[in-house]
Design a protein around this motif. Structure first.
Motif, PDB file in Angstrom:
ATOM      1  N   ALA A  53       0.831  -1.203   0.000  1.00  0.00           N
ATOM      2  CA  ALA A  53       0.000   0.000   0.000  1.00  0.00           C
ATOM      3  C   ALA A  53       0.869   1.259   0.000  1.00  0.00           C
ATOM      4  O   ALA A  53       0.538   2.250  -0.662  1.00  0.00           O
ATOM      5  CB  ALA A  53      -0.927   0.001   1.220  1.00  0.00           C
ATOM      6  N   TYR A  54       1.991   1.202   0.719  1.00  0.00           N
ATOM      7  CA  TYR A  54       2.871   2.372   0.732  1.00  0.00           C
ATOM      8  C   TYR A  54       3.481   2.603  -0.646  1.00  0.00           C
ATOM      9  O   TYR A  54       3.585   3.737  -1.113  1.00  0.00           O
ATOM     10  CB  TYR A  54       3.976   2.239   1.788  1.00  0.00           C
ATOM     11  CG  TYR A  54       4.642   3.562   2.061  1.00  0.00           C
ATOM     12  CD1 TYR A  54       4.233   4.355   3.128  1.00  0.00           C
ATOM     13  CD2 TYR A  54       5.656   4.048   1.231  1.00  0.00           C
ATOM     14  CE1 TYR A  54       4.808   5.583   3.363  1.00  0.00           C
ATOM     15  CE2 TYR A  54       6.231   5.281   1.457  1.00  0.00           C
ATOM     16  CZ  TYR A  54       5.809   6.044   2.531  1.00  0.00           C
ATOM     17  OH  TYR A  54       6.374   7.285   2.746  1.00  0.00           O
ATOM     18  N   VAL A  55       3.883   1.532  -1.307  1.00  0.00           N
ATOM     19  CA  VAL A  55       4.433   1.658  -2.662  1.00  0.00           C
ATOM     20  C   VAL A  55       3.377   2.242  -3.598  1.00  0.00           C
ATOM     21  O   VAL A  55       3.669   3.127  -4.417  1.00  0.00           O
ATOM     22  CB  VAL A  55       4.937   0.297  -3.170  1.00  0.00           C
ATOM     23  CG1 VAL A  55       5.310   0.384  -4.646  1.00  0.00           C
ATOM     24  CG2 VAL A  55       6.138  -0.171  -2.345  1.00  0.00           C
ATOM     25  N   ALA A  56       2.130   1.753  -3.489  1.00  0.00           N
ATOM     26  CA  ALA A  56       1.051   2.294  -4.320  1.00  0.00           C
ATOM     27  C   ALA A  56       0.836   3.770  -4.031  1.00  0.00           C
ATOM     28  O   ALA A  56       0.623   4.576  -4.949  1.00  0.00           O
ATOM     29  CB  ALA A  56      -0.232   1.505  -4.073  1.00  0.00           C
ATOM     30  N   MET A  57       0.887   4.144  -2.762  1.00  0.00           N
ATOM     31  CA  MET A  57       0.743   5.544  -2.383  1.00  0.00           C
ATOM     32  C   MET A  57       1.863   6.390  -2.961  1.00  0.00           C
ATOM     33  O   MET A  57       1.643   7.511  -3.462  1.00  0.00           O
ATOM     34  CB  MET A  57       0.713   5.666  -0.851  1.00  0.00           C
ATOM     35  CG  MET A  57       0.458   7.074  -0.336  1.00  0.00           C
ATOM     36  SD  MET A  57       0.416   7.143   1.474  1.00  0.00           S
ATOM     37  CE  MET A  57       2.160   6.899   1.859  1.00  0.00           C
ATOM     38  N   ALA A  58       3.087   5.862  -2.922  1.00  0.00           N
ATOM     39  CA  ALA A  58       4.234   6.589  -3.465  1.00  0.00           C
ATOM     40  C   ALA A  58       4.132   6.738  -4.979  1.00  0.00           C
ATOM     41  O   ALA A  58       4.511   7.780  -5.536  1.00  0.00           O
ATOM     42  CB  ALA A  58       5.534   5.881  -3.082  1.00  0.00           C
TER      43      ALA A  58
END
Length: 252
Positions: A70-75
């Motif tokens: 999810a953090y990668v998607a957010m980034a």
């Protein structure tokens, strides 16, 4: 790819895509979560060392893996927003952030519950645990920074920069068990040539990983829809959507 994606820079198109994806994400989540959880908790064999206490893996591993995803998607959304100045990308970024924070909290909480009987302590300053805790702080920082600005376009840019800087923590979390001598066990299901988990335990785990991913998608599109409606309240198409919702509520 970009030719296909470009129309969704418009909030109306993005809202329509959310409406299309929402029931698919919701249905997939409920189906896989119920199947995977019942299979894992009731029918998977007990671990030969940990007994039934290992069953927390069906919630800990999916939440831990997807807190990073999810953090990668957010980034990625943050990068798209900064490079192409898409408001919908910034909206997507902030829609993902609280969901990712909840996944990270679940990973930390279930990890502590698992660690107590295994390690004899609720918390140790292990490399994996510490870097996962930093991930939670990064999520909270992105959310706080976004809400610190009245101008949401500027808020999106500021929060996006923080999201991009924080993405360096993701490979640290993933490789921490290889780079340092830690209490946390190494990879199990990512060793595809020879996973360190029996197939009878692996399959319900894979179902729950997909279920948690669907949950993130479901809640994210719900939050993105709300963010679009709130930010675009002056648009005629938004007024039409809200009017239809009011008429539907009155009819009921």
């Amino acid at each position: 790819m970009w030719k296909w994606l470009h129309p969704y820079a418009k909030t109306e198109k993005a809202f329509g895509l959310c409406n299309t994806l929402q029931p698919w994400f919701a249905g997939t989540f409920f189906l896989l979560f119920i199947t995977g959880s019942v299979w894992g908790l009731l029918f998977a064999p007990a671990d030969y060392q940990q007994g039934d206490s290992f069953r927390i893996i069906y919630f800990h591993v999916p939440s831990a893996m997807l807190s990073m995803s999810a953090y990668v998607a957010m980034a990625i959304a943050a990068l798209v927003g900064i490079v192409w100045q898409w408001r919908t990308a910034f909206m997507t970024m902030i829609a993902i952030a609280p969901v990712g924070a909840v996944m990270t909290f679940i990973a930390l909480f279930t990890g502590a519950a698992w660690g107590k009987p295994m390690w004899g302590a609720w918390w140790v300053w292990d490399a994996r645990l510490t870097s996962e805790l930093i991930l939670l702080f990064l999520y909270c920082g992105v959310i706080a920074l976004y809400h610190a600005f009245d101008d949401k376009q500027q808020a999106g840019k500021a929060a996006a920069v923080m999201a991009l800087v924080g993405v360096v923590n993701v490979p640290i979390i993933h490789f921490s068990v290889e780079w340092w001598n830690t209490l946390h066990q190494g990879a199990t299901i990512t060793k595809f040539d020879k996973p360190s988990i029996a197939p009878a335990m692996l399959w319900p785990l894979l179902l729950n990983i997909l279920a948690f991913a669907s949950f993130i998608g479901w809640v994210t599109v719900l939050r993105l829809k709300n963010e679009i409606l709130r930010r675009e309240i002056h648009r005629p198409w938004v007024k039409a959507v809200l009017s239809e919702k009011r008429e539907g509520a009155n009819a009921v």
